[in-house]
Design a protein around this motif. Structure first.
Motif, PDB file in Angstrom:
ATOM      1  N   LEU A  10      -0.066   4.478  -0.442  1.00  0.00           N
ATOM      2  CA  LEU A  10      -0.687   5.674   0.108  1.00  0.00           C
ATOM      3  C   LEU A  10      -1.337   5.329   1.448  1.00  0.00           C
ATOM      4  O   LEU A  10      -2.510   4.983   1.509  1.00  0.00           O
ATOM      5  N   PRO A  11      -0.591   5.436   2.547  1.00  0.00           N
ATOM      6  CA  PRO A  11      -1.183   5.106   3.844  1.00  0.00           C
ATOM      7  C   PRO A  11      -2.256   6.122   4.208  1.00  0.00           C
ATOM      8  O   PRO A  11      -2.182   7.297   3.848  1.00  0.00           O
ATOM      9  N   TRP A  12      -3.248   5.651   4.940  1.00  0.00           N
ATOM     10  CA  TRP A  12      -4.364   6.505   5.315  1.00  0.00           C
ATOM     11  C   TRP A  12      -4.466   6.513   6.827  1.00  0.00           C
ATOM     12  O   TRP A  12      -4.585   5.470   7.466  1.00  0.00           O
ATOM     13  N   VAL A  13      -4.404   7.692   7.406  1.00  0.00           N
ATOM     14  CA  VAL A  13      -4.516   7.840   8.851  1.00  0.00           C
ATOM     15  C   VAL A  13      -5.429   9.022   9.115  1.00  0.00           C
ATOM     16  O   VAL A  13      -5.296  10.073   8.495  1.00  0.00           O
ATOM     17  N   GLU A  14      -6.335   8.855  10.056  1.00  0.00           N
ATOM     18  CA  GLU A  14      -7.231   9.952  10.435  1.00  0.00           C
ATOM     19  C   GLU A  14      -7.003  10.268  11.898  1.00  0.00           C
ATOM     20  O   GLU A  14      -7.176   9.412  12.772  1.00  0.00           O
ATOM     21  N   MET A  60       0.851  -1.174   0.000  1.00  0.00           N
ATOM     22  CA  MET A  60       0.000   0.000   0.000  1.00  0.00           C
ATOM     23  C   MET A  60       0.897   1.237   0.000  1.00  0.00           C
ATOM     24  O   MET A  60       1.614   1.496   0.973  1.00  0.00           O
TER      25      MET A  60
END
Length: 86
Positions: free
Chosen positions: A49-53, A47
């Motif tokens: 494009l890591p996604w963190v919110e 992956m």
């Protein structure tokens, strides 16, 4: 079969990086056009494009102090298990 397929694909306007799908005789055939640049099989599975919110409003603050940790509670051994021990 290979020469027929190669001849048919020569007449197509294939673009690098594109994937084409077609149903032939009830089977779905996929043709993927690769770029000239070599890619590893691992790059397709990673992956990129890591996604963190992160929360916008903090809920609280945690304070940490260095020091010794307390010992855990001793285990509770039932009386019938103590009698059965040799």
């Amino acid at each position: 079969m290979n020469s027929l397929l190669a001849e048919a694909l020569r007449h197509c306007d294939l673009q690098p990086g594109q994937t084409y799908r077609e149903t032939v005789n009830g089977w779905t055939v996929e043709v993927r056009v690769l770029d000239d640049a070599p890619t590893s099989g691992l790059a397709d599975r990673v992956m990129l494009l890591p996604w963190v919110e992160f929360p916008t409003d903090p809920v609280g603050t945690v304070l940490a102090r260095p020091g010794p940790l307390p010992l855990p509670d001793p285990p509770v051994i039932p009386a019938e298990d103590e009698e059965a021990a040799p």
